[in-house]
Design a protein around this motif. Structure first.
Motif, PDB file in Angstrom:
ATOM      1  N   SER A  11       0.835  -1.210   0.000  1.00  0.00           N
ATOM      2  CA  SER A  11       0.000   0.000   0.000  1.00  0.00           C
ATOM      3  C   SER A  11       0.869   1.258   0.000  1.00  0.00           C
ATOM      4  O   SER A  11       0.559   2.223  -0.705  1.00  0.00           O
ATOM      5  N   THR A  20      -3.015   2.393  -8.758  1.00  0.00           N
ATOM      6  CA  THR A  20      -4.036   1.456  -8.297  1.00  0.00           C
ATOM      7  C   THR A  20      -3.687   0.056  -8.796  1.00  0.00           C
ATOM      8  O   THR A  20      -2.925  -0.107  -9.751  1.00  0.00           O
ATOM      9  N   CYS A  33      -7.540 -10.507  -2.875  1.00  0.00           N
ATOM     10  CA  CYS A  33      -8.398  -9.321  -2.749  1.00  0.00           C
ATOM     11  C   CYS A  33      -8.825  -9.116  -1.300  1.00  0.00           C
ATOM     12  O   CYS A  33      -8.781  -7.991  -0.784  1.00  0.00           O
ATOM     13  N   THR A  37      -7.881  -5.863   1.015  1.00  0.00           N
ATOM     14  CA  THR A  37      -8.939  -4.970   1.495  1.00  0.00           C
ATOM     15  C   THR A  37      -9.174  -5.067   2.998  1.00  0.00           C
ATOM     16  O   THR A  37      -9.992  -4.319   3.539  1.00  0.00           O
ATOM     17  N   SER A  42      -7.718   0.953   2.018  1.00  0.00           N
ATOM     18  CA  SER A  42      -7.333   0.291   0.769  1.00  0.00           C
ATOM     19  C   SER A  42      -8.091   0.835  -0.445  1.00  0.00           C
ATOM     20  O   SER A  42      -7.624   0.685  -1.573  1.00  0.00           O
ATOM     21  N   SER A  43      -9.206   1.502  -0.218  1.00  0.00           N
ATOM     22  CA  SER A  43      -9.951   2.055  -1.352  1.00  0.00           C
ATOM     23  C   SER A  43      -9.161   3.135  -2.097  1.00  0.00           C
ATOM     24  O   SER A  43      -9.489   3.472  -3.229  1.00  0.00           O
ATOM     25  N   GLU A  44      -8.108   3.640  -1.492  1.00  0.00           N
ATOM     26  CA  GLU A  44      -7.280   4.645  -2.161  1.00  0.00           C
ATOM     27  C   GLU A  44      -6.412   4.038  -3.254  1.00  0.00           C
ATOM     28  O   GLU A  44      -5.960   4.750  -4.152  1.00  0.00           O
ATOM     29  N   GLU A  47      -8.324  -1.094  -6.850  1.00  0.00           N
ATOM     30  CA  GLU A  47      -9.356  -0.790  -7.850  1.00  0.00           C
ATOM     31  C   GLU A  47     -10.431  -1.871  -7.916  1.00  0.00           C
ATOM     32  O   GLU A  47     -11.595  -1.602  -7.738  1.00  0.00           O
ATOM     33  N   ARG A  48     -10.019  -3.104  -8.169  1.00  0.00           N
ATOM     34  CA  ARG A  48     -11.009  -4.186  -8.295  1.00  0.00           C
ATOM     35  C   ARG A  48     -10.322  -5.531  -8.382  1.00  0.00           C
ATOM     36  O   ARG A  48      -9.129  -5.615  -8.636  1.00  0.00           O
TER      37      ARG A  48
END
Length: 159
Positions: A11, A20, A33, A37, A42-44, A47-48
């Motif tokens: 991170s 990302t 994943c 997360t 982690s949303s910064e 991405e997916r």
């Protein structure tokens, strides 16, 4: 380093680059994943994730050519490379990881025994692959694959 420490390190690298990440997981079923997360914030940089367990999902979600799967098998560096590139491009991320393999306890063969895991790491400048053979039960193999994928990405981004 354990998965939590690896996630923190990754991170920091991604945040420092304003990048990302996207994941394309098969045999780990979203474990990477979930690991990423678990870290607050982690949303910064996350991405997916694509959980492309079937060959159809690999083709539909990641643009892996069926011909590639038929020629080399879903568990191959060629497919891992296509999965990593597809995840990065389709998500608009700067970096991606792909994992495809045989976590067991069944499904292995003489050529590709249980524990055979193929990885891909893709950035805008390069895509690298590697195959590993891990020991243990299904959960142990999946955990080793998760930690290996993160360790290798950190090394790649630091080089």
């Amino acid at each position: 380093m354990n998965a939590s420490a690896l996630t923190k390190t990754l991170s920091q690298i991604l945040l420092s680059k304003n990048w990302t990440i996207a994941l394309a997981e098969s045999c780990t079923g979203g474990l990477v994943c979930a690991t990423l997360t678990e870290l607050a914030g982690s949303s910064e940089w996350f991405e997916r994730g694509y959980i492309t367990y079937s060959n159809e999902a690999k083709a539909e979600c990641l643009d892996v050519p069926f011909q590639l799967i038929e020629s080399h098998g879903a568990v191959s560096e060629e497919v891992a490379k296509a999965m990593a590139v597809g995840a990065r491009i389709n998500s608009g991320s700067n970096v991606s990881i792909s994992i495809t393999g045989i976590a067991g306890p069944t499904g292995g063969s003489a050529e590709k025994p249980v524990g055979t895991i193929c990885f891909g790491w893709s950035t805008e400048n390069q895509t690298v692959t590697k195959t590993m053979l891990f020991d243990g039960d299904r959960q142990g193999i999946r955990q080793q694959a998760t930690e290996f994928a993160l360790t290798e990405l950190i090394a790649l981004l630091r080089s």
